[in-house]
Design a protein around this motif. Structure first.
Motif, short mmCIF file in Angstrom:
data_model
loop_
_atom_site.label_atom_id
_atom_site.label_comp_id
_atom_site.label_asym_id
_atom_site.label_seq_id
_atom_site.Cartn_x
_atom_site.Cartn_y
_atom_site.Cartn_z
N SER A 96 5.59 45.22 -13.37
CA SER A 96 6.90 44.85 -12.87
C SER A 96 7.48 43.83 -13.85
O SER A 96 7.00 42.70 -13.94
CB SER A 96 6.76 44.24 -11.47
OG SER A 96 8.00 43.77 -11.03
N PHE A 97 8.48 44.26 -14.62
CA PHE A 97 9.01 43.40 -15.67
C PHE A 97 10.01 42.40 -15.13
O PHE A 97 10.80 42.70 -14.24
CB PHE A 97 9.62 44.26 -16.78
CG PHE A 97 8.56 44.99 -17.56
CD1 PHE A 97 7.92 44.37 -18.62
CD2 PHE A 97 8.18 46.26 -17.20
CE1 PHE A 97 6.91 45.02 -19.31
CE2 PHE A 97 7.17 46.92 -17.89
CZ PHE A 97 6.54 46.29 -18.95
N LEU A 98 9.95 41.20 -15.69
CA LEU A 98 10.78 40.09 -15.27
C LEU A 98 11.75 39.73 -16.39
O LEU A 98 11.45 39.96 -17.57
CB LEU A 98 9.90 38.88 -14.94
CG LEU A 98 8.80 39.13 -13.90
CD1 LEU A 98 7.81 37.98 -13.87
CD2 LEU A 98 9.42 39.34 -12.54
N PRO A 99 12.89 39.14 -16.06
CA PRO A 99 13.86 38.79 -17.11
C PRO A 99 13.38 37.59 -17.93
O PRO A 99 12.82 36.64 -17.39
CB PRO A 99 15.13 38.45 -16.34
CG PRO A 99 14.65 38.06 -14.98
CD PRO A 99 13.39 38.86 -14.72
N VAL A 100 13.61 37.66 -19.22
CA VAL A 100 13.31 36.55 -20.13
C VAL A 100 14.58 35.70 -20.21
O VAL A 100 15.66 36.23 -20.46
CB VAL A 100 12.92 37.07 -21.53
CG1 VAL A 100 12.73 35.92 -22.51
CG2 VAL A 100 11.67 37.93 -21.45
N PRO A 101 14.47 34.40 -19.99
CA PRO A 101 15.67 33.56 -20.05
C PRO A 101 16.25 33.52 -21.47
O PRO A 101 15.53 33.76 -22.44
CB PRO A 101 15.17 32.18 -19.62
CG PRO A 101 13.71 32.19 -19.87
CD PRO A 101 13.26 33.62 -19.72
N ALA A 102 17.55 33.24 -21.55
CA ALA A 102 18.18 33.06 -22.86
C ALA A 102 17.47 31.93 -23.59
O ALA A 102 17.05 30.95 -22.97
CB ALA A 102 19.66 32.74 -22.68
N PHE A 103 17.30 32.09 -24.90
CA PHE A 103 16.57 31.07 -25.66
C PHE A 103 17.21 30.88 -27.02
O PHE A 103 17.94 31.74 -27.51
CB PHE A 103 15.09 31.45 -25.80
CG PHE A 103 14.84 32.76 -26.50
CD1 PHE A 103 14.64 32.81 -27.87
CD2 PHE A 103 14.77 33.94 -25.78
CE1 PHE A 103 14.39 34.01 -28.51
CE2 PHE A 103 14.51 35.15 -26.41
CZ PHE A 103 14.33 35.18 -27.78
N LYS A 119 4.69 41.13 -14.38
CA LYS A 119 3.58 41.03 -13.42
C LYS A 119 2.83 42.34 -13.56
O LYS A 119 3.42 43.42 -13.58
CB LYS A 119 4.10 40.83 -12.01
CG LYS A 119 4.73 39.46 -11.86
CD LYS A 119 4.94 39.09 -10.44
CE LYS A 119 5.56 37.71 -10.41
NZ LYS A 119 4.96 36.84 -9.48
N ILE A 120 1.50 42.22 -13.66
CA ILE A 120 0.65 43.38 -13.90
C ILE A 120 -0.37 43.50 -12.79
O ILE A 120 -0.99 42.52 -12.40
CB ILE A 120 -0.08 43.25 -15.25
CG1 ILE A 120 0.93 43.04 -16.38
CG2 ILE A 120 -0.95 44.47 -15.52
CD1 ILE A 120 0.28 42.67 -17.71
N GLY A 121 -0.58 44.74 -12.30
CA GLY A 121 -1.59 44.99 -11.29
C GLY A 121 -1.11 44.68 -9.90
O GLY A 121 0.07 44.40 -9.66
N GLU A 122 -2.06 44.71 -8.97
CA GLU A 122 -1.77 44.45 -7.56
C GLU A 122 -2.97 43.78 -6.93
O GLU A 122 -4.08 43.84 -7.44
CB GLU A 122 -1.48 45.77 -6.84
CG GLU A 122 -0.29 46.52 -7.39
CD GLU A 122 -0.09 47.86 -6.70
OE1 GLU A 122 0.66 47.88 -5.72
OE2 GLU A 122 -0.70 48.85 -7.14
N GLY A 149 -2.85 35.76 -10.46
CA GLY A 149 -2.14 35.67 -9.19
C GLY A 149 -0.67 35.98 -9.31
O GLY A 149 -0.20 36.53 -10.29
N ASP A 150 0.06 35.59 -8.27
CA ASP A 150 1.48 35.95 -8.15
C ASP A 150 2.41 34.86 -8.69
O ASP A 150 3.62 34.97 -8.57
CB ASP A 150 1.79 36.22 -6.67
CG ASP A 150 3.12 36.92 -6.48
OD1 ASP A 150 3.53 37.67 -7.39
OD2 ASP A 150 3.75 36.72 -5.43
#
Length: 181
Positions: A96-103, A119-122, A149-150
């Protein structure tokens, strides 16, 4: 790293036995074009990171490096589309891919880099990965940070790791420019 960190070569970190590009459990033919590899891991008692590592790889040629980043970006897009990837055993691993903040960190050119935050796995195997992949000709450097973990990384943590990747980018550029690399 400050003195409370331990920085050591990874097991097989100087061999070509382990993959360098293993995002989304993909198969990367360019792995056969690596000629040198050095991977180290950093640990610290009480650290929230379950894995922290950096590696540098030399490919047979600039063209091999370009093939590697192209494969990585292709596998990344497939992983996003499929919501994960299958391991060698055939088991599907959810991503589950998350957004990378502007840098503002100065990394290698967009076409020569990829930043992954997922996030990888369950369940008990759930972990959060932040990785920066940078290519400069025949040289590659990967920075990998994993937390079990989460718990996602804070924006401040990600920005600090991107700053570290900026230092790596500068070193890649200097190494590429040096006739002794």
């Amino acid at each position: 790293f400050s003195q409370e960190w331990t920085l050591l070569p990874m097991a097989k970190g100087t061999t070509l036995d382990d993959p360098s590009l293993d995002l989304c459990n993909g198969v990367f033919p360019s792995e056969k074009e690596r000629i040198e590899r050095r991977q180290v891991s950093a640990t610290k008692v009480g650290s929230t990171f379950s894995f922290l590592s950096s590696e540098v790889v030399r490919y047979t040629s600039d063209a091999a490096g370009r093939r590697a980043i192209a494969e990585l970006k292709e596998k990344y897009q497939k992983c996003i589309t499929n919501g994960g990837g299958s391991e060698k055993s055939g088991a599907f691993v959810k991503y589950s891919f998350l957004p990378v903040p502007a840098f503002s960190s100065k990394l290698v050119a967009d076409e020569n880099r990829m930043v992954a935050y997922a996030k990888i796995g369950e369940g008990e195997s759930l972990r959060t990965l932040f990785a920066v992949y940078q290519f400069q000709g025949a040289l590659f450097s990967g920075l990998y940070v994993v937390r079990g973990g989460d718990t996602a990384f804070t924006q401040g943590e990600i920005l600090r790791w991107l700053d570290a990747a900026g230092v790596i980018s500068k070193r890649l550029s200097e190494a590429k420019a040096s006739p002794n690399t």
